[in-house]
Design an enzyme around this catalytic site. Structure first.
Site, PDB file in Angstrom:
ATOM      1  N   THR A 148       1.305  -1.120   0.083  1.00 15.76           N
ATOM      2  CA  THR A 148      -0.147  -0.143  -0.358  1.00 15.76           C
ATOM      3  C   THR A 148       1.122   1.213  -0.131  1.00 15.76           C
ATOM      4  OG1 THR A 148      -0.249  -0.008   2.330  1.00 15.76           O
ATOM      5  CG2 THR A 148      -2.547  -1.059   1.180  1.00 15.76           C
ATOM      6  N   THR A 185      -1.235  -3.029  10.909  1.00 13.66           N
ATOM      7  CA  THR A 185      -1.367  -2.830   9.466  1.00 13.66           C
ATOM      8  C   THR A 185      -0.121  -3.574   8.657  1.00 13.66           C
ATOM      9  OG1 THR A 185      -2.608  -0.386   9.276  1.00 13.66           O
ATOM     10  CG2 THR A 185      -1.817  -1.748   7.227  1.00 13.66           C
ATOM     11  N   GLU A 271       5.880   5.312   7.266  1.00  9.39           N
ATOM     12  CA  GLU A 271       5.694   6.160   6.551  1.00  9.39           C
ATOM     13  C   GLU A 271       6.439   7.255   7.253  1.00  9.39           C
ATOM     14  OE1 GLU A 271       0.951   4.993   5.828  1.00  9.39           O
ATOM     15  OE2 GLU A 271       1.424   6.152   7.069  1.00  9.39           O
ATOM     16  N   THR A 398      -7.403  11.150  -0.330  1.00 12.22           N
ATOM     17  CA  THR A 398      -6.892  11.552  -1.265  1.00 12.22           C
ATOM     18  C   THR A 398      -5.995  12.044  -1.942  1.00 12.22           C
ATOM     19  OG1 THR A 398      -5.971  13.243   0.049  1.00 12.22           O
ATOM     20  CG2 THR A 398      -9.019  13.589  -0.009  1.00 12.22           C
TER      21      THR A 398
END
Length: 398
Positions: A148, A185, A271, A398
């Site tokens: 992802t 995750t 991240e 987004t």
């Protein structure tokens, strides 16, 4: 021995593929692992009580015989918090895969990762499963299909001679955000051609997950979809491993090495991360305390931001130790960052600030703590917390 170009299908009897079916804009988003014979299997799952539909489906597949022949995975949509419809879609995904492969439904496990609260577009999933080709020879596509926000693929293949037979073990993982101990995750899949009974495989998996995957954190959030699934198909032809034997000990060491590599790769690929932080705790009264304290150090937002800012602020480290819940004497704590001792028996010491500043510029930072209270040790891995973490997660949909 590491196999540099290994994939999840390198162990004998396995194949894999990945494809794009439209769950993501253009990247691969559906993949499959297949064993030509039924494989002994084991799994562990997220500790989050809001568990996603794929977890219930996979638990159902492993409920009786603890064997699998296939795992199908999609990325882009988590199929989490989707109620009755999500569960029906999960079982449909299992059925479609079983039909595509010509195997029993309960021999298929499923996993999903991506945005929570969205339904799977089953028309796209159906088309994607039909497109998966185990004869393509592109098993590395599976590694791509499960990602992802990951920036790199996380994989390792090891091979060794055990009991006169060549045994191979391969692992692949995804995970970059919403990562915290007790799973995250993250999805990880491990294949091996060794012959390992399912009960022993489950025991080994739980033990090594506690030492590796449950010792990483990125942002303190435990997700809804996490799982690690292992398949052992016995195609190496070794004598069945028995607990307590030298052969099983050698295999267990290989298994740990794969799990640790994948766990550290997830922590480093957090991240927006720029650094991997490793906390080593020694001198604890129990292994649980050592692991708990190490985890708390790498979980601390203040420690993480200090490492991003290359600031040797040991006050944040000792503060994290203090609220960790572990047992220790507050008057006997030694802290080192790299090779530099900055606290000795809870007393400040003079140190070379220039050398430490240079060290903090490195990509990997080791924080070593000695509690001087016992003999047990524990290690945890995390990453720094950067400006980009906020940017990535503020714009996630987004």
């Amino acid at each position: 021995m590491m196999i540099p170009d290994g994939t999840i299908a390198t162990p004998l009897g396995f194949s894999a593929d990945g494809a794009h079916c439209g769950l993501k804009y253009k990247k691969k988003d559906i993949g499959i692992i297949f064993s030509e014979v039924p494989a002994q299997a084991a799994a562990v799952y997220t500790m989050n009580q809001m568990q996603a539909a794929p977890i219930f489906v996979t638990k159902d597949s492993l409920a009786n015989e603890q064997t699998l022949q296939a795992i199908v995975v999609n990325s882009g949509v988590a199929n989490a918090c989707t109620g009755k419809q999500g569960l029906e879609d999960g079982f449909a995904m299992r059925t479609l895969t079983a039909q595509h492969l010509g195997v029993a439904e309960q021999s298929v496990a499923i996993a999903s990762t991506g945005v929570i609260g969205e339904y799977l577009p089953m028309d796209k999933v159906t088309a994607g499963i039909a497109e998966l080709d185990l004869q393509s020879g592109m098993s590395s596509y599976f590694h791509e299909a499960i990602l992802t926000t990951d920036t790199v693929q996380k994989e390792l293949t090891l091979q060794a001679e055990i009991g006169g037979k060549t045994v191979t073990i391969s692992g692949v993982a995804k995970g970059s955000g919403m990562i915290h101990p007790n799973m995250a995750t993250m999805l990880s899949f491990i294949t091996t051609d060794a012959d390992v009974p399912a009960t022993l495989l489950q025991k080994l998996l739980k033990q090594k997950v506690d030492q590796t995957f449950n010792q990483i954190t990125v942002d303190g959030d435990t997700s809804t979809n996490d799982m690690v699934v292992v398949m052992a198909n016995g195609c190496a032809g070794n004598n069945t491993f028995l607990e307590g034997t030298p052969e099983f000990g050698q295999f267990a060491n290989m298994f740990y090495a794969v799990c640790q590599h994948l766990a550290k790769s997830i922590a480093r690929d957090g991240e927006g991360a720029t650094k991997l932080i490793e906390a080593q705790v020694n001198g604890a009264t129990s292994r649980e305390d050592a692991r708990m304290i190490a985890k708390q150090i790498v979980s601390s937002s203040l420690v993480k931001t200090a490492m991003f800012g290359e600031d040797a602020n040991w006050g944040r480290i000792i503060c994290a130790i203090g609220y960790s819940g572990g047992r220790f004497s507050p008057d006997h704590i030694t802290i080192k960052i790299g090779d530099t001792t900055i606290l000795e028996k809870s007393e400040t010491v003079a140190y070379d600030a220039v050398a430490l500043a240079d060290y903090l510029q490195q990509e990997k930072i080791v924080i070593a703590v000695n509690l001087h209270s016992g003999l047990e040790t524990g290690t945890a891995w995390g990453c720094d917390l950067s400006y980009d973490y906020v940017k990535i997660n503020a714009c996630y949909r987004t």
